[in-house]
Design a protein around this motif. Structure first.
Motif, PDB file in Angstrom:
ATOM      1  N   SER A   1     -59.655 -46.709 -17.399  1.00 14.77           N
ATOM      2  CA  SER A   1     -58.589 -46.298 -16.477  1.00 14.77           C
ATOM      3  C   SER A   1     -59.151 -45.649 -15.224  1.00 14.77           C
ATOM      4  O   SER A   1     -58.642 -45.851 -14.129  1.00 14.77           O
TER       5      SER A   1
ATOM      6  N   ARG B   1     -49.078 -49.644 -33.779  1.00 13.69           N
ATOM      7  CA  ARG B   1     -49.943 -49.720 -32.613  1.00 13.69           C
ATOM      8  C   ARG B   1     -50.372 -51.173 -32.430  1.00 13.69           C
ATOM      9  O   ARG B   1     -50.340 -51.957 -33.373  1.00 13.69           O
TER      10      ARG B   1
ATOM     11  N   HIS C   1     -53.852 -54.619 -24.648  1.00 11.37           N
ATOM     12  CA  HIS C   1     -52.598 -53.981 -24.232  1.00 11.37           C
ATOM     13  C   HIS C   1     -52.843 -53.034 -23.061  1.00 11.37           C
ATOM     14  O   HIS C   1     -52.129 -53.074 -22.060  1.00 11.37           O
ATOM     15  N   HIS C   2     -53.857 -52.208 -23.167  1.00 10.27           N
ATOM     16  CA  HIS C   2     -54.149 -51.231 -22.125  1.00 10.27           C
ATOM     17  C   HIS C   2     -54.555 -51.918 -20.813  1.00 10.27           C
ATOM     18  O   HIS C   2     -54.038 -51.604 -19.743  1.00 10.27           O
ATOM     19  N   CYS C   3     -55.474 -52.876 -20.905  1.00 10.32           N
ATOM     20  CA  CYS C   3     -55.987 -53.522 -19.696  1.00 10.32           C
ATOM     21  C   CYS C   3     -54.952 -54.442 -19.045  1.00 10.32           C
ATOM     22  O   CYS C   3     -54.699 -54.343 -17.855  1.00 10.32           O
TER      23      CYS C   3
ATOM     24  N   PHE D   1     -51.520 -55.010 -19.696  1.00 11.28           N
ATOM     25  CA  PHE D   1     -50.154 -54.572 -19.432  1.00 11.28           C
ATOM     26  C   PHE D   1     -50.049 -53.264 -18.676  1.00 11.28           C
ATOM     27  O   PHE D   1     -49.137 -53.072 -17.884  1.00 11.28           O
ATOM     28  N   LYS D   2     -50.970 -52.337 -18.914  1.00 11.02           N
ATOM     29  CA  LYS D   2     -50.883 -51.036 -18.252  1.00 11.02           C
ATOM     30  C   LYS D   2     -51.661 -50.987 -16.943  1.00 11.02           C
ATOM     31  O   LYS D   2     -51.232 -50.345 -15.995  1.00 11.02           O
ATOM     32  N   LEU D   3     -52.834 -51.649 -16.899  1.00  8.87           N
ATOM     33  CA  LEU D   3     -53.700 -51.532 -15.725  1.00  8.87           C
ATOM     34  C   LEU D   3     -53.767 -52.801 -14.877  1.00  8.87           C
ATOM     35  O   LEU D   3     -54.192 -52.745 -13.731  1.00  8.87           O
TER      36      LEU D   3
END
Length: 93
Positions: A3, A32, A39-41, A43-45
């Motif tokens: 992040s 989870r 998911h983090h890379c 959808f979020k970032l």
């Protein structure tokens, strides 16, 4: 660190960039993602993920040049109506 790093892509020479076996068991009382890095890379970032890349020659070239950074182009194939595409990556050291 992903992040905070400002990176725009992560590429790996394996399936799924990470081992799905690390996240099969759900936390007590909750759910989870099976692939939390995805998911983090994605959808979020909005960080692009590449997998099954042959990185040995690039690593050798970087080592020989005494570098750890390079310019990467990875244009997708033109597949009308598709979602996702194989890429044709080229690294310039």
């Amino acid at each position: 660190w992903i992040s905070d790093s400002g990176i725009v892509a992560i590429c790996a020479d394996n399936f799924a960039v990470e081992s799905p076996n690390l996240a099969h068991d759900a936390a007590p009382g909750g759910r989870r993602p099976v692939l939390p890095l995805h998911h983090h890379c994605l959808f979020k970032l909005g960080v692009h993920l590449g997998e099954l890349w042959l990185l040995r020659d690039l690593a050798a070239g970087l080592r020989q040049a005494g570098r750890n950074r390079f310019f990467l182009t990875a244009p997708p194939l033109r597949l009308t109506g598709s979602v996702g595409s194989p890429v044709s990556p080229v690294a310039t050291i």
